[in-house]
Design a protein around this motif. Structure first.
Motif, PDB file in Angstrom:
ATOM      1  N   SER A  28       0.736  -1.227   0.224  1.00  0.00           N
ATOM      2  CA  SER A  28      -0.088  -0.279   0.108  1.00  0.00           C
ATOM      3  C   SER A  28       0.851   1.064  -0.103  1.00  0.00           C
ATOM      4  O   SER A  28       0.528   2.285  -0.408  1.00  0.00           O
ATOM      5  CB  SER A  28      -0.910  -0.071   1.227  1.00  0.00           C
ATOM      6  OG  SER A  28      -0.140  -0.314   2.411  1.00  0.00           O
ATOM      7  N   ASP A  88      -7.731   6.354  -4.645  1.00  0.00           N
ATOM      8  CA  ASP A  88      -7.429   5.476  -5.795  1.00  0.00           C
ATOM      9  C   ASP A  88      -6.100   4.963  -6.046  1.00  0.00           C
ATOM     10  O   ASP A  88      -5.099   5.483  -5.486  1.00  0.00           O
ATOM     11  CB  ASP A  88      -7.636   6.341  -7.187  1.00  0.00           C
ATOM     12  CG  ASP A  88      -9.122   6.765  -7.596  1.00  0.00           C
ATOM     13  OD1 ASP A  88      -9.867   5.804  -6.941  1.00  0.00           O
ATOM     14  OD2 ASP A  88      -9.424   7.607  -8.003  1.00  0.00           O
ATOM     15  N   GLN A 135      -8.801  -1.909  -1.654  1.00  0.00           N
ATOM     16  CA  GLN A 135     -10.092  -1.455  -2.113  1.00  0.00           C
ATOM     17  C   GLN A 135     -11.222  -1.841  -1.371  1.00  0.00           C
ATOM     18  O   GLN A 135     -12.385  -1.658  -1.715  1.00  0.00           O
ATOM     19  CB  GLN A 135     -10.005  -1.635  -3.525  1.00  0.00           C
ATOM     20  CG  GLN A 135      -8.884  -0.718  -4.384  1.00  0.00           C
ATOM     21  CD  GLN A 135      -8.979   0.607  -4.015  1.00  0.00           C
ATOM     22  OE1 GLN A 135      -9.979   1.346  -3.866  1.00  0.00           O
ATOM     23  NE2 GLN A 135      -7.975   1.224  -4.224  1.00  0.00           N
ATOM     24  N   LEU A 142      -0.546   2.928  -2.906  1.00  0.00           N
ATOM     25  CA  LEU A 142      -1.562   4.090  -2.560  1.00  0.00           C
ATOM     26  C   LEU A 142      -0.949   5.225  -1.519  1.00  0.00           C
ATOM     27  O   LEU A 142      -1.550   6.292  -1.218  1.00  0.00           O
ATOM     28  CB  LEU A 142      -2.276   3.142  -1.406  1.00  0.00           C
ATOM     29  CG  LEU A 142      -3.739   3.717  -1.141  1.00  0.00           C
ATOM     30  CD1 LEU A 142      -4.629   3.508  -2.240  1.00  0.00           C
ATOM     31  CD2 LEU A 142      -4.370   2.803   0.066  1.00  0.00           C
ATOM     32  N   LYS A 182      -5.500  -5.858  -4.265  1.00  0.00           N
ATOM     33  CA  LYS A 182      -6.845  -5.693  -4.347  1.00  0.00           C
ATOM     34  C   LYS A 182      -7.667  -5.431  -2.965  1.00  0.00           C
ATOM     35  O   LYS A 182      -8.582  -4.993  -2.961  1.00  0.00           O
ATOM     36  CB  LYS A 182      -7.447  -6.728  -5.006  1.00  0.00           C
ATOM     37  CG  LYS A 182      -7.279  -6.586  -6.738  1.00  0.00           C
ATOM     38  CD  LYS A 182      -7.712  -7.579  -7.488  1.00  0.00           C
ATOM     39  CE  LYS A 182      -7.542  -7.322  -8.888  1.00  0.00           C
ATOM     40  NZ  LYS A 182      -7.376  -8.583  -9.563  1.00  0.00           N
ATOM     41  N   ILE A 196     -12.086   6.005  -0.473  1.00  0.00           N
ATOM     42  CA  ILE A 196     -10.791   5.217  -0.257  1.00  0.00           C
ATOM     43  C   ILE A 196     -10.012   6.016  -1.500  1.00  0.00           C
ATOM     44  O   ILE A 196     -10.686   6.186  -2.387  1.00  0.00           O
ATOM     45  CB  ILE A 196     -11.178   3.987  -0.837  1.00  0.00           C
ATOM     46  CG1 ILE A 196     -11.856   2.944   0.623  1.00  0.00           C
ATOM     47  CG2 ILE A 196      -9.876   3.013  -0.925  1.00  0.00           C
ATOM     48  CD1 ILE A 196     -12.373   1.547   0.039  1.00  0.00           C
TER      49      ILE A 196
END
Lengths: 154, 562
Positions: free
Chosen positions: B78, B235, B388, B82, B385, B233
């Protein structure tokens, strides 16, 4: 609503009161054994801990009042309200598990939690209730831990 | 090294059951590690109830170590995709991981991270295998007096390095010791501070305390954020197919080696965790690099330095835990709790009395690090994944699992009441700015410390001055004082550095976001402009933002030089 908490002073006072009270009740709460087995007194370790807490509390109070060394934490009610509510809901959850069992308590509690968190789609509610049943059977059948069944027959 | 024991341990480690546990543990660790807000400690706590029924305690510990190893790598997933570190130990990974991901090279960043994680982990696991026996031999003369002194050292160091205020940390540690004293005293049979309550009569089990203090507090915190933010959240960057090349692997090897070596030394010192080690390693690798100017702009060495360091800490933090019984940080404190729940007391006697088990655990750690690479290669895309997934799905599951797990500690509803009570206490302490970690460590260490205290007192006829009269014990106590003072200073510096770096990073990434908006606006306005020309403008803006924002980070990093 925002409250500024002088954490050194407040924790110093609270911990001093707590340790003082615990030291005061020590003779009643920690009895000395009737016969001497050669072992050290059961009061030694808790006594040392309480005295250290008391000393540290006094140090914190002195730091705050005399040396003006303070760590101020802002207690923002808007920010803390969700946390306090969630902790309260979890306390009610414990009460419900004891009274009506794990599965029903989970179904009720997490419906409230999900609604509070703004979830409105039905799938997540169904998923969570199914999960409660799944975890119940995982613990009772696989790990052989009898979680409180409560009102349910299984 | 005792090769007979190692051979026996190898046979025990390489069972199908243990290998399956390692695979499962790594996967769970990666998933938990990559979800921002869920830490490795939570992963380990969730594993505890699962291991209750395991016949072999070594398997239980191996599972938790696999979660630890997987979690340390998971944190970087992450961080890269992210720009939010999944765990505290992956903060430095965002420095270079995220800029590289923004250039569209997510797979390359993840590959470097995986390679460096595996390298660091293996390095420290081998070090653990080599050092364990040596340290054990060195401390074989220790008696209960010295072990008690070591217990004091453990708790003082954690208190010294956690939080800003030593008195508050000491209060927290002492509260932990006191809470563990509640209930029947195992030596004299006297009831202590039960206040006539059935809930307190048999004492406070470590498991509900760990669950309430660490796991539930984290979930409540995260749910609160979810409620306030409305569950938005960010992207995530999409993972491409352009992985790391051979020459690139070669180029990051020196960085991996340097970072692993530094982190292994730091990790072996009680009180230093992956969070602290990553900044020191990142800084040192940057300082000695041939291209220090590339750091912070998507440099592969930067990612390698950060990721090798946090995985290297896993193995080296086990050195003081297994050989001396002193946990180095919050995670190893939990592992110590897990050891105790399974009836193992780590320390030199473990290598003599339960040598095969000790080596099985060490080999398990080694194997987990070896398997991390193929599992990471195969499953990173799928694990990414999970970021998300809406947090409410996970939170409810974790809370249910936590309460069911707490109940499993003794199968009595008192565990649930205690969990709720400790959760409230933990919240009050947070408001008062008192860290929970020393409290937890105090609770875990108290039974061991009291056991050694009682044996030492009985052996020396209640002469309590023995703790300062025996030379080794005195030396340990002196070292404790010296280390606490010096570690507090280092800690203060590192904390200030972390805060500054995070602030600088946030500002930098905000600038990156606004630059992108500007590019998007220009794209709409000049729709007829040639597409290739447009790309070059976007790249230029992105590069420029990085170059302008970088000096902040450099300045902050320089402060960390020892």
């Amino acid at each position: 609503m925002k409250i500024k908490i002088k954490t050194n002073l407040v924790s110093g006072i609270l911990m001093a009161l707590f340790s003082g009270y615990m030291l005061y009740v020590m003779p009643k709460q920690v009895k000395v054994p009737a016969y001497d087995s050669g072992a050290p007194s059961p009061r030694i370790i808790p006594g040392i801990c309480l005295i250290v807490i008391l000393i540290c509390s006094v140090v914190l109070i002195i730091e705050s009042l005399i040396f003006k060394k303070e760590k101020i934490v802002e207690f923002d009610w808007n920010n803390e309200k969700p946390a306090i509510l969630l902790i309260a809901i979890l306390c009610i959850y414990v009460f419900l598990i004891i009274k009506i069992g794990f599965v029903l308590a989970s179904a009720i509690t997490f419906t409230v939690v999900l609604f509070y968190c703004g979830e409105r789609k039905p799938f997540i509610y169904i998923f969570t209730i199914a999960l409660a049943v799944g975890i119940y059977f995982l613990f009772t059948k696989v790990f052989h831990v009898s979680l409180p069944a409560g009102l349910l027959p299984f | 090294m005792d090769f007979t024991m190692i051979t026996q341990a190898a046979v025990q480690t390489f069972t199908l059951y243990n290998i399956a546990l390692i695979f499962g543990g790594l996967l769970i660790g990666m998933v938990i590690g990559c979800i921002p807000g869920l830490s490795v400690t939570l992963g380990i706590i969730l594993m505890l109830p699962l291991t209750y029924n395991m016949e072999d305690a070594a398997s239980a510990i191996i599972l938790m170590l696999a979660v630890y190893v997987g979690g340390m790598y998971g944190g970087s997933i992450s961080a890269i995709t992210l720009n939010t570190p999944g765990t505290n130990s992956a903060i430095a990974t965002t420095f270079d991981g995220y800029p590289l991901a923004r250039k569209g090279k997510v797979k390359k960043a993840l590959d470097v991270s995986l390679f460096a994680s595996t390298f660091g982990g293996l390095f420290s696991a081998l070090l653990l295998l080599l050092c364990a026996q040596l340290i054990t031999k060195a401390v074989s003369k220790f008696t209960s007096v010295e072990y008690f002194a070591l217990g004091i050292m453990g708790i003082s160091l954690i208190a010294g390095v956690s939080g800003e205020s030593l008195p508050k940390a000491l209060i927290s540690g002492m509260l932990g010791l006191l809470m563990a004293c509640i209930g029947k005293d195992s030596v004299t049979g006297v009831s202590r501070y039960a206040f006539g309550s059935n809930v307190l009569r048999y004492g406070i089990n470590i498991l509900p305390a760990m669950i309430a203090l660490i796991a539930l507090m984290q979930v409540v915190d995260k749910l609160r954020e979810f409620r306030i933010s409305g569950g938005k959240i960010k992207d995530a960057n999409k993972i491409d197919n352009d992985g790391m090349t051979g020459p690139e692997t070669k180029s990051i090897l020196p960085a991996c080696f340097k970072s692993s070596a530094i982190a292994s030394i730091l990790g072996a010192m009680p009180g230093v965790g992956g969070g602290v080690a990553q900044f020191m390693c990142y800084n040192e690798v940057r300082r000695s690099s041939k291209h220090p100017e590339e750091f912070g702009k998507g440099c592969l060495e930067g990612i390698a330095a950060a990721e090798s360091s946090n995985n290297a800490v896993v193995g080296s933090a086990m050195i003081p835990l297994l050989t001396l019984g002193i946990p180095g940080d919050g995670v190893t404190a939990l592992l110590l709790g897990a050891f105790m729940l399974h009836g193992i007391t780590p320390g030199p006697t473990m290598f003599t009395k339960q040598g095969v088990m000790a080596y099985t655990i060490i080999l398990g750690c080694l194997v987990a690090n070896i398997f991390l690479f193929p599992i990471g290669k195969a499953l990173t895309r799928a694990v990414a994944k999970v970021i998300q997934v809406r947090y409410t799905y996970l939170a409810c599951a974790i809370i249910m699992f936590c309460f069911a797990g707490a109940f499993a500690a003794s199968g009595h509803v008192k565990e649930l009441i205690l969990t709720a009570a400790i959760l409230i206490l933990s919240y009050v302490l947070t408001i008062l700015d008192i860290d929970n970690t020393p409290l937890l460590l105090g609770m875990i260490l108290e039974p061991i410390m009291e056991k050694y205290f009682v044996s030492a007192s009985m052996a020396y006829d209640r002469d309590y001055s023995i703790f300062v009269r025996r030379p080794i014990s005195l030396v340990i106590l002196i070292i404790t004082v010296v280390m606490v003072i010096s570690m507090m200073r280092v800690n203060r510096r590192v904390n200030a550095l972390n805060a500054e770096q995070e602030a600088a990073m946030a500002a930098e990434h905000e600038q990156m976001g606004s630059a992108e908006d500007a590019v998007r606006a220009s794209e709409t306005a000049k729709a007829d402009v040639d597409a290739s020309f447009e790309d070059s403008i976007a790249d230029a803006v992105f590069e420029q933002e990085h170059i302008t924002a970088k000096p902040d980070v450099k300045v902050n990093l320089d402060k960390d030089k020892p």
